[in-house]
Design an enzyme around this catalytic site. Sequence first.
Site, PDB file in Angstrom:
ATOM      1  N   GLY A  46      55.075  22.996  -5.783  1.00 50.85           N
ATOM      2  CA  GLY A  46      55.075  24.411  -5.424  1.00 50.85           C
ATOM      3  C   GLY A  46      53.805  24.790  -4.696  1.00 50.85           C
ATOM      4  CD  GLN A  51      48.583  27.306  -4.298  1.00 49.71           C
ATOM      5  OE1 GLN A  51      49.804  27.399  -4.239  1.00 49.71           O
ATOM      6  NE2 GLN A  51      47.969  26.306  -4.903  1.00 49.71           N
ATOM      7  CB  CYS A  91      47.111  24.717  -9.636  1.00 47.48           C
ATOM      8  SG  CYS A  91      47.061  25.903  -8.282  1.00 47.48           S
ATOM      9  CG  LEU A  92      49.020  21.294  -4.604  1.00 40.56           C
ATOM     10  CD1 LEU A  92      49.995  21.623  -3.487  1.00 40.56           C
ATOM     11  CD2 LEU A  92      48.534  19.857  -4.492  1.00 40.56           C
ATOM     12  CG  HIS A 133      51.916  27.868 -11.120  1.00 42.97           C
ATOM     13  ND1 HIS A 133      51.038  27.170 -11.947  1.00 42.97           N
ATOM     14  CD2 HIS A 133      51.406  27.751  -9.870  1.00 42.97           C
ATOM     15  CE1 HIS A 133      50.035  26.696 -11.212  1.00 42.97           C
ATOM     16  NE2 HIS A 133      50.245  27.017  -9.948  1.00 42.97           N
ATOM     17  CD  GLU A 134      53.541  27.760  -6.748  1.00 44.52           C
ATOM     18  OE1 GLU A 134      52.674  28.292  -6.039  1.00 44.52           O
ATOM     19  OE2 GLU A 134      53.355  26.673  -7.320  1.00 44.52           O
ATOM     20  CG  HIS A 137      49.131  30.692  -6.708  1.00 43.94           C
ATOM     21  ND1 HIS A 137      47.792  30.441  -6.867  1.00 43.94           N
ATOM     22  CD2 HIS A 137      49.769  29.573  -7.109  1.00 43.94           C
ATOM     23  CE1 HIS A 137      47.636  29.202  -7.348  1.00 43.94           C
ATOM     24  NE2 HIS A 137      48.818  28.656  -7.510  1.00 43.94           N
TER      25      HIS A 137
END
Length: 167
Positions: A46, A51, A91-92, A133-134, A137
């Site tokens: 994701g 991000q 997370c990236l 989660h996304e 962000h």
Amino acid sequence: MVPLEILKFPDPRLRTVAKPVKEVTGKIVALADQMLEAMYEAPGIGLAATQVNFHQRLIVIDVSETNDQPLILINPTIISGEGEIETNEGCLSVPGFYEPVDRFQHIQFEATGRDGEPFTMEAIDLLAVCIQHEIDHLDGKLFVDYLTSTKRQLIRKKLQKLQKQWA
Ligand code: QAP
Ligand code: CO
């Protein structure tokens, strides 16, 4: 095309609240496609526009093992949630760290697709977790916000040290 750069915690730009996408233009679709590319490349499951420093409400997800079920969600909103599931989240933007987080196990959400058409859908388990989660962000939130401040500070220090080494 220039590859998208993924912002890393504690970059303050990750705290920006994204604005709704007014119209699904060719530019938005192109950004979504580039985000999918960056996500598969990582590899991740994701990625939110926040991000990659685009502060519009757009996320991409693919939780399939085969990386062939891309989801592009524009202006995603959770309508309802139920149950609880604990997942070791990563997370990236927080590379190398995984910690358990509690989320809804089952959600109903609405979003607009790549074709500009709004739809509602249900999701469970990993997909439901990933969507929550996304969307966080897009609201300037990170999974580390759910951890103790001690843990969050430890992660911040370690990542800052690594980023100084890379710079
Ligand atoms: C969000 O995260 C997520 O630390 C998506 O070194 C993750 O794709 C939701 C990644 C887990 C639910 C469960 C993380 C890649 C990818 C790293 C990701 C890393 C390389 C994270
Ligand atoms: Co993330």
